[in-house]
Design a protein around this motif. Structure first.
Motif, PDB file in Angstrom:
ATOM      1  N   GLN A 182       0.818  -1.203   0.000  1.00 13.86           N
ATOM      2  CA  GLN A 182       0.000   0.000   0.000  1.00 13.86           C
ATOM      3  C   GLN A 182       0.859   1.262   0.000  1.00 13.86           C
ATOM      4  O   GLN A 182       0.410   2.321  -0.438  1.00 13.86           O
ATOM      5  N   GLU A 183       2.104   1.128   0.476  1.00  7.59           N
ATOM      6  CA  GLU A 183       3.035   2.255   0.474  1.00  7.59           C
ATOM      7  C   GLU A 183       3.591   2.530  -0.927  1.00  7.59           C
ATOM      8  O   GLU A 183       4.279   3.517  -1.143  1.00  7.59           O
ATOM      9  N   GLY A 184       3.309   1.621  -1.875  1.00  4.80           N
ATOM     10  CA  GLY A 184       3.742   1.840  -3.257  1.00  4.80           C
ATOM     11  C   GLY A 184       4.812   0.897  -3.749  1.00  4.80           C
ATOM     12  O   GLY A 184       5.232   0.982  -4.909  1.00  4.80           O
ATOM     13  N   LEU A 185       5.268  -0.045  -2.907  1.00  4.05           N
ATOM     14  CA  LEU A 185       6.277  -1.004  -3.347  1.00  4.05           C
ATOM     15  C   LEU A 185       5.648  -2.053  -4.258  1.00  4.05           C
ATOM     16  O   LEU A 185       4.436  -2.309  -4.197  1.00  4.05           O
ATOM     17  N   SER A 186       6.471  -2.680  -5.091  1.00  2.00           N
ATOM     18  CA  SER A 186       5.989  -3.777  -5.915  1.00  2.00           C
ATOM     19  C   SER A 186       5.674  -4.968  -5.025  1.00  2.00           C
ATOM     20  O   SER A 186       6.101  -5.025  -3.867  1.00  2.00           O
ATOM     21  N   ARG A 187       4.932  -5.935  -5.562  1.00  7.78           N
ATOM     22  CA  ARG A 187       4.592  -7.128  -4.781  1.00  7.78           C
ATOM     23  C   ARG A 187       5.861  -7.868  -4.356  1.00  7.78           C
ATOM     24  O   ARG A 187       5.968  -8.343  -3.224  1.00  7.78           O
ATOM     25  N   TRP A 188       6.832  -7.983  -5.270  1.00  3.83           N
ATOM     26  CA  TRP A 188       8.054  -8.720  -4.965  1.00  3.83           C
ATOM     27  C   TRP A 188       8.852  -8.030  -3.862  1.00  3.83           C
ATOM     28  O   TRP A 188       9.306  -8.677  -2.920  1.00  3.83           O
ATOM     29  N   LYS A 189       9.019  -6.721  -3.977  1.00  6.89           N
ATOM     30  CA  LYS A 189       9.768  -5.996  -2.952  1.00  6.89           C
ATOM     31  C   LYS A 189       9.048  -6.056  -1.603  1.00  6.89           C
ATOM     32  O   LYS A 189       9.685  -6.168  -0.548  1.00  6.89           O
ATOM     33  N   SER A 190       7.724  -5.974  -1.637  1.00  8.50           N
ATOM     34  CA  SER A 190       6.953  -6.060  -0.395  1.00  8.50           C
ATOM     35  C   SER A 190       7.172  -7.413   0.269  1.00  8.50           C
ATOM     36  O   SER A 190       7.322  -7.502   1.501  1.00  8.50           O
ATOM     37  N   PHE A 191       7.203  -8.468  -0.547  1.00 10.41           N
ATOM     38  CA  PHE A 191       7.450  -9.805  -0.006  1.00 10.41           C
ATOM     39  C   PHE A 191       8.857  -9.911   0.579  1.00 10.41           C
ATOM     40  O   PHE A 191       9.044 -10.427   1.686  1.00 10.41           O
ATOM     41  N   VAL A 192       9.841  -9.428  -0.180  1.00  8.11           N
ATOM     42  CA  VAL A 192      11.241  -9.523   0.271  1.00  8.11           C
ATOM     43  C   VAL A 192      11.429  -8.789   1.590  1.00  8.11           C
ATOM     44  O   VAL A 192      12.022  -9.315   2.535  1.00  8.11           O
ATOM     45  N   TYR A 193      10.915  -7.566   1.682  1.00  9.15           N
ATOM     46  CA  TYR A 193      11.041  -6.800   2.921  1.00  9.15           C
ATOM     47  C   TYR A 193      10.247  -7.459   4.052  1.00  9.15           C
ATOM     48  O   TYR A 193      10.689  -7.473   5.206  1.00  9.15           O
ATOM     49  N   GLY A 194       9.068  -7.996   3.723  1.00  7.07           N
ATOM     50  CA  GLY A 194       8.238  -8.626   4.743  1.00  7.07           C
ATOM     51  C   GLY A 194       8.899  -9.843   5.376  1.00  7.07           C
ATOM     52  O   GLY A 194       8.930  -9.980   6.598  1.00  7.07           O
ATOM     53  N   GLN A 195       9.455 -10.717   4.543  1.00  4.02           N
ATOM     54  CA  GLN A 195      10.106 -11.903   5.101  1.00  4.02           C
ATOM     55  C   GLN A 195      11.438 -11.558   5.759  1.00  4.02           C
ATOM     56  O   GLN A 195      11.866 -12.227   6.700  1.00  4.02           O
ATOM     57  N   ALA A 196      12.076 -10.484   5.289  1.00  6.96           N
ATOM     58  CA  ALA A 196      13.356 -10.081   5.868  1.00  6.96           C
ATOM     59  C   ALA A 196      13.206  -9.640   7.316  1.00  6.96           C
ATOM     60  O   ALA A 196      14.171  -9.705   8.090  1.00  6.96           O
ATOM     61  N   SER A 197      12.006  -9.218   7.698  1.00 11.77           N
ATOM     62  CA  SER A 197      11.794  -8.783   9.080  1.00 11.77           C
ATOM     63  C   SER A 197      11.963  -9.937  10.063  1.00 11.77           C
ATOM     64  O   SER A 197      12.181  -9.722  11.255  1.00 11.77           O
TER      65      SER A 197
END
Length: 272
Positions: A182-197
């Protein structure tokens, strides 16, 4: 599977356990490939669920064993547990005030030292802070199992901690990646950042297990420390965010917390 896990050293067990919890975070983050938005009531339920799991794990998996370990060491149980619990909360307070991060709530409040990092990175750092005590909880649980009279039973109890945290990491992963989308990232980047947490969990778990293995008298303090850190996260961030809604539907967070507590309690009692 249990026999194989028992044959490993405590830090290896902790690593395996938190690789599972990290994997569950990644599975939750993968929900961003199917959903672009997340309903606020669903998010509140997810945050409440994570709170319930962490509260139950803090007592059943950490504080109760800490009291028993302190008694076995001949220490004053209430003093040892109080010191460890307080230090855990203090550690998270210091981390909260120094590590730059941003809450997922409606106000997107920034905390920590001033930083020019992107909003998305600050949002990821917020959940990463949550995962430090979760990793410690798994690590010290497996570290405690290495000193137990019945290693198999103790490992099963530690597995219950991993399962509970893994279960709540699934919705937590989604609660990270979808808002990033929702912040504007692509689906892939959102996934990468999400799992990186979730990557901090294996690191914290191995450190916790090694400390307990090296310095056995630290065990009750370490267990209580992890509990204090988890409760700090619940009270300071998860519950307020689960209640941060403009309407009167606060009960979604409450029902989520009740459900999470019940599931974690069942896991602990059944396996522990």
């Amino acid at each position: 599977m249990t026999e194989w896990l028992v044959s490993l050293s405590a830090w290896q067990q902790a690593l395996v356990g938190t690789l599972f919890t990290w994997g569950m975070t990644a599975l939750g983050a993968a929900m961003v490939f199917f959903f672009k938005n997340i309903n606020r009531n669903v998010l509140n339920t997810m945050l409440g669920f994570a709170s319930g799991v962490m509260i139950a794990a803090s007592f059943w998996s950490l504080l109760d064993p800490a009291i028993e370990a302190a008694e076995e060491n001949g220490s004053i149980p209430w003093l040892v547990v109080s010191v460890g619990f307080g230090l855990g909360g203090l550690f998270l307070y210091i981390a909260d005030k120094t590590i730059p991060h941003m809450h997922f709530g409606p106000n997107k409040e920034k905390e920590g030292l001033p930083s020019h990092l992107k909003r998305t990175i600050l949002l990821v750092f917020s959940i990463t802070l949550h995962n430090i005590p979760e990793g410690l909880a798994v690590g010290v649980a497996f570290g405690a199992a290495s000193e137990a009279a019945n290693p198999t039973a103790a490992v099963l109890a530690a597995i219950s901690v991993s399962l509970g945290i893994g279960i709540q990491n699934f919705p937590e992963g989604a609660a990270v990646s979808i808002p990033l989308r929702q912040e504007g990232l692509s689906r892939w980047k959102s996934f990468v950042y999400g799992q990186a947490s979730g990557i901090v969990e294996p690191i914290a778990a191995v450190i916790g297990a090694l400390l307990v293995m090296r310095v056995q008298p630290l065990l009750p303090y370490a267990l209580a420390f992890a509990a204090g850190a988890m409760i700090y996260v619940v009270i300071e961030e998860l519950i307020p965010e689960a209640q941060a809604t403009t309407d009167s539907k606060h009960h979604f967070g409450v029902f989520g917390a009740m459900s999470g507590f019940i599931i974690m309690m069942i896991l602990d009692v059944a396996l522990g």
